[in-house]
Design a protein around this motif. Structure first.
Motif, mmCIF file in Angstrom:
data_model
loop_
_atom_site.group_PDB
_atom_site.id
_atom_site.type_symbol
_atom_site.label_atom_id
_atom_site.label_comp_id
_atom_site.label_asym_id
_atom_site.label_seq_id
_atom_site.Cartn_x
_atom_site.Cartn_y
_atom_site.Cartn_z
ATOM 1 N N GLU A 182 5.053 38.418 -88.794
ATOM 2 C CA GLU A 182 5.651 38.002 -90.150
ATOM 3 C C GLU A 182 5.013 37.372 -91.121
ATOM 4 O O GLU A 182 5.262 36.163 -91.510
ATOM 5 N N VAL B 136 4.727 38.896 -101.979
ATOM 6 C CA VAL B 136 4.960 39.840 -101.122
ATOM 7 C C VAL B 136 3.961 41.009 -101.583
ATOM 8 O O VAL B 136 3.326 41.790 -100.869
ATOM 9 N N GLN C 40 3.622 33.484 -86.228
ATOM 10 C CA GLN C 40 4.734 33.425 -86.878
ATOM 11 C C GLN C 40 5.075 31.819 -87.646
ATOM 12 O O GLN C 40 5.254 31.993 -88.792
ATOM 13 N N MET D 171 4.875 37.985 -93.949
ATOM 14 C CA MET D 171 5.767 38.103 -95.496
ATOM 15 C C MET D 171 6.921 37.095 -95.273
ATOM 16 O O MET D 171 7.349 36.841 -96.301
ATOM 17 N N GLU E 109 7.560 42.668 -89.195
ATOM 18 C CA GLU E 109 8.117 42.365 -90.155
ATOM 19 C C GLU E 109 9.635 42.317 -90.195
ATOM 20 O O GLU E 109 10.353 43.285 -89.520
ATOM 21 N N HIS E 110 10.306 41.413 -90.925
ATOM 22 C CA HIS E 110 11.804 41.612 -91.146
ATOM 23 C C HIS E 110 12.037 42.379 -92.390
ATOM 24 O O HIS E 110 12.893 42.850 -92.319
#
Ligand SMILES: Nc1ncnc2c1ncn2[C@@H]1O[C@H](COP(=O)(O)OP(=O)(O)OP(=O)(O)O)[C@@H](O)[C@H]1O
Ligand SMILES: [Mg+2]
Lengths: 336, 242
Positions: free
Chosen positions: B163, B173, B86, B165, B194-195
């Motif tokens: 994560e 993205v 991350q 992105m 992913e958020h």
């Protein structure tokens, strides 16, 4: 964004010129001791320079390339010096064999300390090397039957190739040169080998290296073993050259710090950094000795300390990487 | 046949805190699985457990039927499971190409071969133009790509993306989604935290939802996203992020 030549790359076009440079350098290094034959004092300074460079270069393999900040490398130096000297004095075994025996002993000790501490996060490794050198110093002082305590061991003056004792300084010069070349070319090999890539990756980020399949503990222990062995070999030559070894110097913290200092001045994690650092320290030593006529050891420490602070403040990466960057910038400006 | 990965009743405690609680799921060869959940839900911890960076307090993890719970990360990686971090971790002192070369070492006979693999991977993720740049100086978007490139260069069977992105512009993205489609076509099985939900919708037919360490949903993405508790878990999170 700047281009990164990095710890590892070479441009192909520089090779022929570089080849010529090497030939010239080799010729100078071979001729030098003969030119200085009658300048015993300078030849002596030169031998010490090579010896310090060998020592710092060996430290730099673990401390610089591997990022293993050992503050007790005198341990391995002392083990090298004592192993060969004891074998020579007590059992009449040639110091050449003693040198290898010392390297093996230091390697085993390095492996032991490494396996014990390099798995752990935190300062354990650095502390362990200091602790071990203190312990070995105490043993060397107190086991008087074997080591003659703090009085030290004298190497008898019996010139001969097998005894690694010579009546001229020139052979010592060439042995020192070889011992200086060993860590240098090991460093060069690291920069173009799978093992070296792994090592530099481990220094840059241990977790990230593990995620990519690298056994980081094995890599660190391996470089420590190599570094320990080469440091010990310098210890043997030192013992043979000055013909007396003393526990208070051979296992001393000051000696350990000297290896770190020389590497940091020149640039850790570079092949030529420790050589340059050794040159600076030898030069200062000589000048200070002339100026002060060997009076105060304390002042020398102050000068070294001040020097280190200056380097860390103004060129933290060390002189060699800094100079290379300046050179590239200058060359770039000329080209464009 | 055994699933590629099966996680069975895995828990992780940090002192009094249970970061992952009795989580079970399986991943089949060729799947793309999304993993979502609010901050602190235990997503990264779950990745740490599967990839060996943490040992499970309880439960078992199997890869192709073989238990790997408690294995060292490098051994799990060599088996074919790799992850990204991350917080991206490029190797200092090495340029972009060298960073990826390191990743290819374990499966290459020589440094030269590893370098060739690295060049190929840089091409795939679109970093070929940056091969000689210092990795630590790349902007975040490119660092994320480098992180992906390193993971790919190990030639994994199963890849965990934490994560990738995060912090990217909408353009980046979109770009990353295209790269991941190519990765899928190369037969790599993917699990991605992913958020940002858009890539999950576009790439992952299946989604897992974690909340306070528990797996509260596992199913087809569209269906999972509609479920009341997911919407609840995500309120204020995803909506403010999106
Ligand atoms: N090494 C650790 N020691 C103690 N607590 C930890 C540790 N790692 C994570 N935690 C805690 O475990 C919980 C889960 O953290 P985790 O990082 O897995 O969440 P996450 O779902 O990845 O969150 P985010 O979306 O913010 O990345 C958090 O409460 C966190 O504070
Ligand atoms: Mg996380």
């Amino acid at each position: 964004m700047k281009e990164e030549k990095g710890a590892l790359s070479k441009s192909a076009s520089a090779v022929p010129r570089r080849g010529l440079g090497w030939i010239v350098l080799a010729a100078v290094l071979i001729a030098l001791p003969f030119l200085l034959q009658n300048e015993i004092y300078y030849l002596d300074v030169l031998i010490f320079f090579l010896l310090w460079a060998a020592m710092a270069g060996a430290w730099n393999l673990a401390g610089g390339y591997g990022g293993l900040l050992s503050l007790g490398h005198a341990l391995f130096f002392g083990v090298g010096a004592y192993t060969s000297s004891l074998l020579f004095v007590k059992l009449h075994i040639s110091p050449w064999i003693g040198m290898l025996a010392g390297a093996v002993a230091a390697a085993i000790l390095g492996a032991f300390i490494g396996v014990l501490t390099l798995r752990l996060k935190g300062p354990f490794f650095g502390l362990a090397t200091i602790a071990f050198s203190e312990v070995f110093m105490i043993i060397a002082i107190n086991w008087k039957d074997l080591t003659q305590g703090s009085q030290g061991i004298n190497i008898p003056y019996t010139p001969g190739l097998a005894n690694m004792v010579f009546d001229s300084k020139i052979p010592y010069y060439f042995i020192a040169l070889a011992l200086c070349a060993l860590p240098y070319f090991t460093a060069k090999w690291l920069e173009r080998s799978k093992f070296g890539y792994r090592l530099i990756a481990v220094r840059g980020g241990e977790a990230a290296a593990q995620a990519l399949g690298i056994n980081t503990v094995a890599v660190k222990v391996t470089i420590l073993v190599i570094s320990s062995a080469l440091t010990a070999m310098a210890g043997t030559l030192y013992a043979q050259y000055i013909a007396i070894i003393e526990p208070l110097h051979e296992f001393s913290f000051a000696l350990s710090v000297q290896m770190v200092l020389m590497s940091m001045i020149g640039g850790t994690g570079t092949a030529s950094g420790p050589v340059f650092g050794a040159l600076v320290v030898t030069f200062l030593n000589t000048v200070l000795r002339d100026v002060l006529e060997g009076a105060q050891g304390g002042l020398q420490a102050v000068v070294y300390g001040a020097l280190l602070v200056l380097v860390v403040l103004f060129i933290p990466e060390g002189v060699i990487p800094w100079a290379k960057r300046q050179w590239r910038r200058l060359a770039g400006r000329v080209a464009s | 046949m055994n699933p590629l990965l099966s996680v069975h009743e895995v828990s992780k405690q940090f002192g009094g805190l249970t970061a992952v609680r009795r989580v079970s799921f399986a991943v089949e060869e060729g799947e793309m699985v999304g993993i979502i959940g609010p901050n602190g839900a235990g997503k990264t911890t779950l990745f740490h457990l599967i990839t060996g960076f943490l040992k499970p307090s309880e439960g078992d993890i199997r890869f192709r039927g073989r238990s790997i719970a408690g294995w060292k990360p490098y051994r799990i990686s060599r088996l074919g499971i790799t992850r990204t971090f991350q917080i991206v971790k490029p190797f200092a002192h090495l340029n972009v190409l060298q960073n990826v070369t390191v990743a290819a070492l374990e499966r290459s006979a020589t440094l030269r071969e590893a370098t060739r693999v690295a060049e190929e991977v840089l091409e795939v993720v679109g970093l070929a133009g940056y091969r000689d740049h210092a990795a630590v100086d790349l902007p975040i978007g490119l660092k994320k790509k480098l992180e992906l490139a390193k993971a790919l260069a190990t030639r994994p069977a199963l890849l965990f993306l934490d994560e990738v992105m995060g912090g990217l512009t909408p353009g980046e993205v979109r770009d990353m989604i295209e790269v991941l489609k190519q990765v899928r076509e190369r037969g790599v099985t993917l699990c991605m935290i992913e958020h940002v939900l858009k890539p999950i919708f576009e790439l992952c037919p299946r989604t897992l939802v974690l909340q306070q360490g528990e797996l509260i949903a596992d199913g087809p993405t569209e269906e999972v996203m509609r479920r009341a508790e997911v919407v609840e878990a995500y309120l204020g999170e995803a909506i403010s992020d999106a």
